[in-house]
Design a protein around this motif. Sequence first.
Motif, PDB file in Angstrom:
ATOM      1  N   UNK A 136      13.886  17.642  -4.122  1.00 54.06           N
ATOM      2  CA  UNK A 136      13.536  16.777  -5.254  1.00 54.06           C
ATOM      3  C   UNK A 136      13.115  15.409  -4.739  1.00 54.06           C
ATOM      4  N   UNK A 137      11.820  15.279  -4.537  1.00 53.61           N
ATOM      5  CA  UNK A 137      11.246  13.999  -4.117  1.00 53.61           C
ATOM      6  C   UNK A 137      10.561  13.357  -5.318  1.00 53.61           C
ATOM      7  N   UNK A 138       9.645  12.409  -5.085  1.00 53.76           N
ATOM      8  CA  UNK A 138       8.961  11.761  -6.218  1.00 53.76           C
ATOM      9  C   UNK A 138       8.199  12.785  -7.059  1.00 53.76           C
ATOM     10  N   UNK A 139       7.607  13.760  -6.387  1.00 54.55           N
ATOM     11  CA  UNK A 139       6.948  14.848  -7.100  1.00 54.55           C
ATOM     12  C   UNK A 139       7.410  16.159  -6.471  1.00 54.55           C
ATOM     13  N   UNK A 140       7.814  17.113  -7.309  1.00 56.35           N
ATOM     14  CA  UNK A 140       8.403  18.325  -6.750  1.00 56.35           C
ATOM     15  C   UNK A 140       8.176  19.528  -7.657  1.00 56.35           C
ATOM     16  N   UNK A 141       8.416  20.697  -7.073  1.00 62.58           N
ATOM     17  CA  UNK A 141       8.266  21.974  -7.773  1.00 62.58           C
ATOM     18  C   UNK A 141       9.653  22.558  -8.017  1.00 62.58           C
ATOM     19  N   UNK A 166       5.408   4.106   9.839  1.00 64.00           N
ATOM     20  CA  UNK A 166       4.281   3.373   9.240  1.00 64.00           C
ATOM     21  C   UNK A 166       4.802   2.287   8.300  1.00 64.00           C
ATOM     22  N   UNK A 167       3.966   1.297   8.036  1.00 66.14           N
ATOM     23  CA  UNK A 167       4.396   0.129   7.244  1.00 66.14           C
ATOM     24  C   UNK A 167       4.260   0.324   5.741  1.00 66.14           C
ATOM     25  N   UNK A 168       3.634   1.399   5.325  1.00 72.84           N
ATOM     26  CA  UNK A 168       3.367   1.651   3.912  1.00 72.84           C
ATOM     27  C   UNK A 168       4.659   1.866   3.126  1.00 72.84           C
ATOM     28  N   UNK A 169       4.559   1.708   1.808  1.00 71.61           N
ATOM     29  CA  UNK A 169       5.561   2.270   0.913  1.00 71.61           C
ATOM     30  C   UNK A 169       5.288   3.766   0.835  1.00 71.61           C
ATOM     31  N   UNK A 170       6.316   4.591   1.052  1.00 74.32           N
ATOM     32  CA  UNK A 170       6.118   6.036   1.162  1.00 74.32           C
ATOM     33  C   UNK A 170       6.644   6.768  -0.071  1.00 74.32           C
ATOM     34  N   UNK A 171       5.856   7.733  -0.533  1.00 74.35           N
ATOM     35  CA  UNK A 171       6.290   8.660  -1.569  1.00 74.35           C
ATOM     36  C   UNK A 171       6.010  10.073  -1.077  1.00 74.35           C
ATOM     37  N   UNK A 172       6.925  10.990  -1.418  1.00 78.05           N
ATOM     38  CA  UNK A 172       6.825  12.351  -0.903  1.00 78.05           C
ATOM     39  C   UNK A 172       6.638  13.361  -2.029  1.00 78.05           C
ATOM     40  N   UNK A 183       0.844  -1.201   0.000  1.00 80.61           N
ATOM     41  CA  UNK A 183       0.000   0.000   0.000  1.00 80.61           C
ATOM     42  C   UNK A 183       0.875   1.246   0.000  1.00 80.61           C
ATOM     43  N   UNK A 184       0.324   2.337  -0.524  1.00 84.96           N
ATOM     44  CA  UNK A 184       1.103   3.556  -0.736  1.00 84.96           C
ATOM     45  C   UNK A 184       0.658   4.675   0.200  1.00 84.96           C
ATOM     46  N   UNK A 185       1.637   5.309   0.834  1.00 80.57           N
ATOM     47  CA  UNK A 185       1.405   6.514   1.636  1.00 80.57           C
ATOM     48  C   UNK A 185       2.044   7.696   0.920  1.00 80.57           C
ATOM     49  N   UNK A 186       1.270   8.748   0.719  1.00 84.01           N
ATOM     50  CA  UNK A 186       1.743   9.963   0.051  1.00 84.01           C
ATOM     51  C   UNK A 186       1.782  11.073   1.097  1.00 84.01           C
ATOM     52  N   UNK A 187       2.958  11.661   1.279  1.00 85.37           N
ATOM     53  CA  UNK A 187       3.183  12.528   2.438  1.00 85.37           C
ATOM     54  C   UNK A 187       3.863  13.827   2.009  1.00 85.37           C
ATOM     55  N   UNK A 188       3.472  14.916   2.659  1.00 84.44           N
ATOM     56  CA  UNK A 188       4.069  16.229   2.435  1.00 84.44           C
ATOM     57  C   UNK A 188       5.421  16.297   3.141  1.00 84.44           C
ATOM     58  N   UNK A 189       6.501  16.261   2.366  1.00 80.90           N
ATOM     59  CA  UNK A 189       7.850  16.265   2.945  1.00 80.90           C
ATOM     60  C   UNK A 189       8.161  17.600   3.626  1.00 80.90           C
ATOM     61  N   UNK A 190       7.513  18.665   3.191  1.00 78.72           N
ATOM     62  CA  UNK A 190       7.817  19.991   3.727  1.00 78.72           C
ATOM     63  C   UNK A 190       7.113  20.271   5.054  1.00 78.72           C
TER      64      UNK A 190
END
Length: 442
Positions: free
Chosen positions: A242-247, A230-236, A212-219
Amino acid sequence: MKHKKVFILGMARSGFEAAKLLAKDHEVLITDMKEQDEKQVAILNELNVKVVITKEPLELLDNSYDLLIKNPGIKKDHPILIKARELHIPIINELELAYHYLPQKVFLIGVTGSNGKTTTTTLIYEFLQAANKKVHLGGNIGIPFSQFVLDIKEGDYVVLEVSDHQLCDVKDFKTNVSVLTNIYPVHLDFHDSFEQYKEMKKRIFAHHTKKDLAIINKDNIEAFTLTKDISSTKEYFSRIEKEECYLENDAIYYQKEKIIDTKDILLKGNHNYENIMAAILAVKACGISNEAIKTVLTTFKGVEHRIEFVRNIKGVSYYNDSKATNCESTKIALKSFQNPTLLILGGLDRGHSFEDLTDAMTNVKYVVCYGETKNRIKEYCDSLNISCDIFENLQQATLACFKKSQANDVVLLSPACASWDQYDSFETRGEEFKKIVNSLGE
């Protein structure tokens, strides 16, 4: 869940839909302190649901009940809930109830956070729709899960906005993807402490595994720290790193590939770019193309009641931000404008401080306040030497802004308070504001 006797505490939308869902196979009683819509009561009576309007509901509950479903807004120390625990009656809410009606092989995305939930949830839904996926939208966004759960088929996608209030009373509820937009100290009157509030938010990752995927605000340091174990696979997602998704360079990137330039996005502001990045990560887990994402971002104007443009009158722009029920949301709205601003504040008094607004009040030239918090808001504005007037209701407050405003001003309803002192929901409050604004003469 067959042939149970169920007690529902609190009507509103969620209680009404839960009762309808259960009525076919269960004996159901629903109770509320307030008089309810006659049409809804008639519908439930026709389904053999017992509706009891009383200010003394305690005597209604006994050990013959197998389950209690509570409205998310009811605190855990309510006498009925204390009695239910003494009688060992399980307590859940409408979200948990509906979850047990889901068919197999449904892809479930849940979105929570202090701010940005509704926009992020709606964007995910729009992205999936643009990709021609069969998708359902609901939850705290205003559409109870129970209302549409029986319409969901295997292979469908479900996108739910999930509040901290709802997460208090879930047991088995589990998502495939959970999004945490951010965490700020809000709703502390309900949870008693910031730590307890954070623990409730963390429940959206309950039952997750590496699949399962957890999407988290790195900032957001609170969100980042809370989810470390947490046990999830994490994406930030991030505006800074420069994370998985970034500005970067006024563009949004996913895994180093540019998705879209910010100049081509209708939604503006860093808070919206964060919401967009969270939504992109969620739908990339579903294999959604950049083209579908760009189609939405170049046309999507935002959600109702969240910094929603209403009308321009003689050069004055009116915005409905009724969904801003805490100071952090109002700060976001205030920072979205550079124009001189006339701000409408007020509503339910949760005892929260308005001091958190101070660094965002730079462009505010006039405040009108009403509702339970009006006197405290007046004291706060006086301390800042910002002109402030007290009114009894939203109509009077809005008319005062109309009279005081000048060309190039912004009139902003962003109450920093819940609506429940005078309205049954922030939507009702926002609708009234729009009606008032649209009735103003040129």
